[in-house]
Design an enzyme around this catalytic site. Structure first.
Site, PDB file in Angstrom:
ATOM      1  CG  ASP A 138      -2.016   1.007   1.152  1.00  0.00           C
ATOM      2  OD1 ASP A 138      -1.716   2.217   1.217  1.00  0.00           O
ATOM      3  OD2 ASP A 138      -3.183   0.599   1.030  1.00  0.00           O
ATOM      4  CB  ILE A 139       1.051   4.315  -2.104  1.00  0.00           C
ATOM      5  CG1 ILE A 139      -0.395   4.778  -2.151  1.00  0.00           C
ATOM      6  CG2 ILE A 139       1.443   3.521  -3.339  1.00  0.00           C
ATOM      7  CD1 ILE A 139      -0.670   5.800  -3.238  1.00  0.00           C
ATOM      8  CG  ASN A 174     -12.620  -1.060   3.753  1.00  0.00           C
ATOM      9  OD1 ASN A 174     -12.865  -1.373   4.904  1.00  0.00           O
ATOM     10  ND2 ASN A 174     -11.484  -0.482   3.399  1.00  0.00           N
ATOM     11  CD  GLU A 215     -10.638   5.704   0.798  1.00  0.00           C
ATOM     12  OE1 GLU A 215      -9.493   5.594   0.316  1.00  0.00           O
ATOM     13  OE2 GLU A 215     -10.892   6.324   1.835  1.00  0.00           O
ATOM     14  CB  VAL A 216     -10.050   1.224  -5.074  1.00  0.00           C
ATOM     15  CG1 VAL A 216      -9.698   0.750  -6.479  1.00  0.00           C
ATOM     16  CG2 VAL A 216      -9.050   2.271  -4.602  1.00  0.00           C
ATOM     17  CG  HIS A 246      -8.950  -3.463  -2.331  1.00  0.00           C
ATOM     18  ND1 HIS A 246     -10.037  -2.831  -2.913  1.00  0.00           N
ATOM     19  CD2 HIS A 246      -8.596  -2.699  -1.274  1.00  0.00           C
ATOM     20  CE1 HIS A 246     -10.307  -1.721  -2.241  1.00  0.00           C
ATOM     21  NE2 HIS A 246      -9.455  -1.619  -1.234  1.00  0.00           N
ATOM     22  CG  HIS A 248      -6.858  -2.978   3.106  1.00  0.00           C
ATOM     23  ND1 HIS A 248      -6.089  -1.876   2.778  1.00  0.00           N
ATOM     24  CD2 HIS A 248      -8.090  -2.756   2.584  1.00  0.00           C
ATOM     25  CE1 HIS A 248      -6.836  -1.021   2.089  1.00  0.00           C
ATOM     26  NE2 HIS A 248      -8.051  -1.536   1.961  1.00  0.00           N
TER      27      HIS A 248
END
Length: 125
Positions: free
Chosen positions: A39-40, A97, A105-106, A110, A112
């Site tokens: 993750d950035i 999420n 948010e995306v 995905h 995490h």
């Protein structure tokens, strides 16, 4: 910006662009079913995002629409990444999420993967 988990897949989302190699990422793992990268904006000493290679908006979409092979391959990939990073002991957290209330948010499903420190309680009331 929160995501509507029921909207159609958007091929221009950031994770789709990462999968196509249009946006760089710090790859951790890749196989037929999954792609994982750091993750950035990490929220733990180790914060890896694991995404399926298929076009799925959310966990809801993935669990309802993916083939049994895709689901099994993706779940096995997440476990392998955790083992490869020696997270089984002392432990780690997985988070997906879903939709606006879940804070997605995306618009690409995905997971995490968090580890590397005690993570405390999941959600405070």
């Amino acid at each position: 910006m929160a995501i509507d988990a029921n909207k159609p897949y958007d091929d221009e989302n950031i994770f789709a662009k990462i999968l196509r190699g249009e946006i760089p990422s710090k790859k951790v793992y890749e196989d037929e079913w999954a792609y994982a990268f750091h993750d950035i904006a990490p929220q733990a000493p180790l914060h890896i995002l694991v995404i399926p290679k298929g076009r799925y908006v959310s966990w809801n979409d993935f669990s309802a629409s993916a083939s049994s092979e895709e689901i099994a391959g993706f779940v096995r990939a997440v476990g392998k990444i955790a083992r490869d990073h020696d997270l089984v002991e002392p432990g780690y957290r997985l988070l997906a999420n879903v939709g606006e209330n879940g804070g997605q948010e995306v618009p690409h499903f995905h997971i995490h993967l968090f580890g590397g420190k005690p993570l405390g309680r999941m959600i405070s009331a």
